[in-house]
Each structure stands twice: as structure tokens, then as C-alpha cells.
Design a protein around this motif. Structure first.
Motif, PDB file in Angstrom:
ATOM      1  N   ALA A  29      55.402  75.146  36.802  1.00 45.35           N
ATOM      2  CA  ALA A  29      55.069  74.610  35.480  1.00 45.35           C
ATOM      3  C   ALA A  29      54.644  75.727  34.538  1.00 45.35           C
ATOM      4  O   ALA A  29      55.059  75.775  33.378  1.00 45.35           O
ATOM      5  N   ALA A  30      53.835  76.665  35.033  1.00 43.08           N
ATOM      6  CA  ALA A  30      53.381  77.788  34.206  1.00 43.08           C
ATOM      7  C   ALA A  30      54.566  78.647  33.772  1.00 43.08           C
ATOM      8  O   ALA A  30      54.644  79.085  32.623  1.00 43.08           O
ATOM      9  N   GLN A  31      55.496  78.909  34.670  1.00 40.31           N
ATOM     10  CA  GLN A  31      56.670  79.713  34.335  1.00 40.31           C
ATOM     11  C   GLN A  31      57.536  79.001  33.291  1.00 40.31           C
ATOM     12  O   GLN A  31      58.091  79.629  32.413  1.00 40.31           O
ATOM     13  N   GLY A  32      57.618  77.687  33.387  1.00 39.97           N
ATOM     14  CA  GLY A  32      58.384  76.926  32.405  1.00 39.97           C
ATOM     15  C   GLY A  32      57.766  77.007  31.015  1.00 39.97           C
ATOM     16  O   GLY A  32      58.476  77.122  30.016  1.00 39.97           O
ATOM     17  N   ILE A  49      56.073  79.445  29.736  1.00 39.61           N
ATOM     18  CA  ILE A  49      56.224  80.765  29.107  1.00 39.61           C
ATOM     19  C   ILE A  49      57.677  81.185  29.012  1.00 39.61           C
ATOM     20  O   ILE A  49      57.999  82.287  28.580  1.00 39.61           O
ATOM     21  N   GLY A  50      58.582  80.291  29.421  1.00 41.99           N
ATOM     22  CA  GLY A  50      60.006  80.565  29.241  1.00 41.99           C
ATOM     23  C   GLY A  50      60.662  81.352  30.353  1.00 41.99           C
ATOM     24  O   GLY A  50      61.789  81.772  30.229  1.00 41.99           O
ATOM     25  N   LYS A  51      59.978  81.602  31.459  1.00 41.57           N
ATOM     26  CA  LYS A  51      60.562  82.319  32.584  1.00 41.57           C
ATOM     27  C   LYS A  51      61.112  81.318  33.573  1.00 41.57           C
ATOM     28  O   LYS A  51      60.484  80.307  33.854  1.00 41.57           O
ATOM     29  N   ARG A  52      62.283  81.632  34.106  1.00 39.98           N
ATOM     30  CA  ARG A  52      62.877  80.735  35.116  1.00 39.98           C
ATOM     31  C   ARG A  52      63.524  81.523  36.179  1.00 39.98           C
ATOM     32  O   ARG A  52      63.960  82.566  36.065  1.00 39.98           O
TER      33      ARG A  52
END
Length: 64
Positions: free
Chosen positions: A56-59, A61-64
Motif C-alpha cells: 500500500a505504501a509503495q502504491g 508513492i507511485g512505486k510498483r
């Protein structure tokens, strides 16, 4: 924004006080109940709460 209607699409018709009508594409009316279990049985992996929080945190901030 203009929505393109296709055969089989649902529409909403709003009748105005002056007798005119406004037709627009209906928005899907999904519920959380229909969402629960959507991915059930598609994987053997069971994520930990930590893995879910990280994803969820990566989503956010736009990182996948």
C-alpha cells in the motif's frame, strides 16, 4: 468529460422541472460485498499485514 455509450450499456435519465431530460451513462453501482473475495482462490500466497502495508505504501508513492 464525454462518455461513449455502447450497446448493452446502462443509462440514467434525469427529468428536469422544465420537461427536458438528460441522459448519461450510468455509473457502476458495485458494493464492497461484491468486491470481497474477488481474488479468492487465485493464488496460494497469503500476505502478512506487513507485506500488505508495504504494498500500500509503495502504491501511494507511485512505486510498483
Amino acid at each position: 468529460m464525454i462518455s461513449i455509450l455502447r450497446p448493452g450499456d446502462k443509462i440514467d435519465l434525469d427529468l428536469l422541472p422544465d420537461g427536458r431530460g438528460v441522459i448519461k451513462a450510468a455509473r457502476p453501482a458495485g458494493t464492497i460485498a461484491s468486491f470481497v473475495g474477488l481474488l479468492a482462490g487465485r493464488t496460494q500466497k497469503i500476505a502478512t499485514i506487513e507485506e500488505i502495508n508495504e504494498a500500500a505504501a509503495q502504491g501511494w508513492i507511485g512505486k510498483r
